[in-house]
Design an enzyme around this catalytic site. Structure first.
Site, PDB file in Angstrom:
ATOM      1  N   LYS A 112       0.823  -1.218   0.000  1.00 52.20           N
ATOM      2  CA  LYS A 112       0.000   0.000   0.000  1.00 52.20           C
ATOM      3  C   LYS A 112       0.853   1.263   0.000  1.00 52.20           C
ATOM      4  O   LYS A 112       0.408   2.305  -0.469  1.00 52.20           O
ATOM      5  CB  LYS A 112      -0.891   0.037   1.238  1.00 52.20           C
ATOM      6  CG  LYS A 112      -1.695  -1.202   1.482  1.00 52.20           C
ATOM      7  CD  LYS A 112      -2.792  -1.348   0.493  1.00 52.20           C
ATOM      8  CE  LYS A 112      -3.558  -2.632   0.748  1.00 52.20           C
ATOM      9  NZ  LYS A 112      -4.746  -2.744  -0.034  1.00 52.20           N
TER      10      LYS A 112
HETATM   11  C1  LIG Z   1      -0.954  -7.686   2.511  1.00 53.87           C
HETATM   12  C2  LIG Z   1      -2.045  -7.649   1.499  1.00 53.87           C
HETATM   13  N1  LIG Z   1      -2.029  -8.517   0.498  1.00 53.87           N
HETATM   14  C3  LIG Z   1      -2.985  -8.531  -0.446  1.00 53.87           C
HETATM   15  C4  LIG Z   1      -4.044  -7.648  -0.397  1.00 53.87           C
HETATM   16  C5  LIG Z   1      -5.060  -7.689  -1.488  1.00 53.87           C
HETATM   17  O1  LIG Z   1      -4.886  -6.606  -2.371  1.00 53.87           O
HETATM   18  P1  LIG Z   1      -6.118  -6.041  -3.172  1.00 53.87           P
HETATM   19  O2  LIG Z   1      -7.110  -5.595  -2.138  1.00 53.87           O
HETATM   20  O3  LIG Z   1      -5.588  -4.909  -3.960  1.00 53.87           O
HETATM   21  O4  LIG Z   1      -6.651  -7.139  -3.981  1.00 53.87           O
HETATM   22  C6  LIG Z   1      -4.119  -6.723   0.649  1.00 53.87           C
HETATM   23  C7  LIG Z   1      -5.216  -5.745   0.785  1.00 53.87           C
HETATM   24  O5  LIG Z   1      -5.504  -4.989  -0.055  1.00 53.87           O
HETATM   25  C8  LIG Z   1      -3.086  -6.696   1.598  1.00 53.87           C
HETATM   26  O6  LIG Z   1      -3.084  -5.793   2.564  1.00 53.87           O
HETATM   27  N1  LIG Z   2      -6.569  -5.209   2.131  1.00 56.77           N
HETATM   28  C1  LIG Z   2      -6.935  -3.865   2.178  1.00 56.77           C
HETATM   29  C2  LIG Z   2      -8.393  -3.645   1.955  1.00 56.77           C
HETATM   30  C3  LIG Z   2      -8.660  -2.311   1.336  1.00 56.77           C
HETATM   31  O1  LIG Z   2      -8.112  -2.305   0.059  1.00 56.77           O
HETATM   32  P1  LIG Z   2      -7.907  -1.046  -0.844  1.00 56.77           P
HETATM   33  O2  LIG Z   2      -6.781  -1.433  -1.719  1.00 56.77           O
HETATM   34  O3  LIG Z   2      -9.165  -0.828  -1.543  1.00 56.77           O
HETATM   35  O4  LIG Z   2      -7.566   0.138  -0.010  1.00 56.77           O
HETATM   36  C4  LIG Z   2      -6.431  -3.242   3.470  1.00 56.77           C
HETATM   37  O5  LIG Z   2      -5.373  -3.625   3.897  1.00 56.77           O
HETATM   38  O6  LIG Z   2      -7.040  -2.397   4.045  1.00 56.77           O
END
Ligand SMILES: Cc1ncc(COP(=O)(O)O)c(C=O)c1O
Ligand SMILES: N[C@@H](CCOP(=O)(O)O)C(=O)O
Length: 460
Positions: A112
């Protein structure tokens, strides 16, 4: 570059407006009207460039004239200067033709940070120029929240409210959100799951008086700028393995579908991606949808990869928009049906989804076994989310190099990692005192009106 809503009824916006607006006023998500393409020569020219230079070239066509080249380069430089690895997103080899893209060298140890650090800088520049302020409300299953707080804490023109599911994030994730002392940070533990938090956020956007009254902004991947920033590391990784002269595949641990959707955009821009593999944990709604064409909510079962404990996968709407030939009315209809728990994609749309994505699922046992196996085989301690990816990727290995996204540092999930492989992964030195810092958060019922009142009172 213009941005349109996936539901076809919201104003068309430029990049800055789409970024500051977040969710479209018709409930849809903004997407670029057209996807800019990079030629094979453009992609070949990325070889040997720094991550920052690749970021500039990949993102620039989407930004339009919102920032000058110099401003945008400066924003990118500031965003990634806080990363703990010179390569920003290093690749390590896991096995024959299997590579791990380490996306956890940012300040909060999850992928993120790549987008959040960038949009923190983009918001600051845009708001300063406009003389404006915003109230960010974010929903998190653990990682988005900590990354958002890190990127926005202490900023004068922003309040940041993060809704996280009470008791369903790891201790490290919670403490990253609850220990910052800056007064513009508001960590709210909602008595519900992540889907409840995300639904509340979307309802806040649907209430025009509230949205405009508090100047609501979004930093979840409903915000296009989040997705855009994540497109970059698909290019940097693929080019370092020989693209455009050689195809690569990616496996992406998936929950809200933002990260893999960024990979899809990279492919549409011209990056030669062979397979895009959706890897889910036991909350496998996306895998089931790919298999059957039916998107059916079954309730969330807590897992050892809690950030992926999601049933309403927000960005899937963006993929549906494309496989329905950008028919906003059809998407609005599907999203309406989802309110009753499910929808079925048309046969044509299902086929197109399956032409673009493949999928797999890792059970809890398989995830733990993968952590243990790769500690021994490759000396790599995986976080449970990355382990879901690695397990599923193994089903799709071929002569095409496979890159699995390592989405978080194992130290964010020490209990699950230790139970799986006997190693307690330590936090990096700069956050070694995380468990000694004071926590500050408010437990709130899963009640939309109560949440809106709290937000209004806190910013008054
Ligand atoms: C550590 C981790 N892996 C994978 C994901 C999944 O990613 P996305 O929500 O973009 O599919 C998330 C949350 O978004 C996460 O925090
Ligand atoms: N896994 C995510 C969930 C939110 O996902 P986002 O990519 O839409 O912000 C988290 O860690 O909060």
């Amino acid at each position: 570059m213009r941005y349109i809503s996936t539901r076809g009824q919201a104003p068309v916006l430029n990049f800055e407006e789409a970024m500051l607006t977040g969710l479209a006023s018709d409930g849809g998500l903004y997407v670029p009207e057209t996807i800019p393409e990079m030629s094979a020569d453009d992609i070949a020219a990325l070889a040997g460039l720094s991550y920052e230079d690749i970021a500039f070239r990949v993102m620039k066509p989407f930004i339009g004239t919102t920032f000058t080249d110099a401003e945008f380069r400066d924003i990118i430089a500031r965003a990634y200067s806080v990363f703990g690895h010179d390569a920003r997103a290093p690749l390590v080899q896991l096995g024959a033709n299997h590579f791990l893209l380490e996306l956890f060298h940012g300040p909060t140890l999850a992928f993120k940070d790549f987008a959040m650090q960038l949009i923190g800088q983009l918001f600051q520049s845009a708001l300063a120029r406009r003389g404006d302020r915003v109230t960010i409300v974010g929903a998190t299953s653990g990682d988005t929240g900590s990354a958002a707080i890190e990127a926005f804490k202490g900023l004068e023109n922003v309040d940041v409210f993060i809704l996280f599911p009470h008791g369903r994030v790891s201790d490290v994730q919670r403490r990253q959100m609850t220990t910052p002392s800056e007064s513009n940070v508001h960590a709210l533990a909602v008595e519900g799951d992540f889907d409840d938090c995300q639904a509340a956020l979307k309802e806040m956007f649907a209430d025009a008086a509230f949205r405009d009254g508090v100047k609501l902004a979004a930093v979840n991947s409903i915000n296009w700028a989040r997705v855009l920033a994540q497109v970059v590391y698909y290019f940097s990784a693929a080019v370092s393995l020989g693209a455009p002269h050689r195809k690569v595949s990616f496996t992406v641990p998936t929950g809200n579908f933002g990260d893999i959707f960024a990979g899809y955009i990279a492919k549409r821009m011209g990056l030669p991606i062979d397979k895009l593999v959706i890897a889910t944990n036991q909350n496998d709604i996306l895998h089931r949808t790919l298999e059957t064409g039916a998107y059916t909510k079954e309730g969330v079962t807590p897992s050892i990869s809690p950030s992926m404990d999601i049933q309403v996968s927000s960005n899937f709407e963006r993929a549906l928009f494309d496989v329905y030939d950008r028919d906003g009315a059809a998407i609005a209809q599907l999203m309406d049906e989802l309110k009753s728990g499910s929808f079925v994609v048309s046969q044509g749309a299902h086929e197109r989804l399956r032409e673009t994505f493949v999928s797999g699922r890792a059970s809890e046992e398989e995830t733990s076994a993968t952590i243990a196996a790769f500690k021994d085989r490759a000396g790599e301690v995986l976080c449970p989310h990355s382990a879901v990816g690695v397990k599923v990727a193994e089903e799709f290995l071929s002569e095409v190099p496979m890159i699995t996204l390592a989405t978080a540092h194992p130290a964010k999930f020490p209990a699950a990692v230790e139970a799986a492989c006997g190693i307690h992964p330590p936090l990096p030195e700069r956050m070694a005192d995380l468990f000694e810092r004071d926590e500050r958060f408010t437990v709130v019922p899963n009640d939309l009106e109560g949440l809106k009142t709290l937000v209004k009172e806190r910013i008054a």
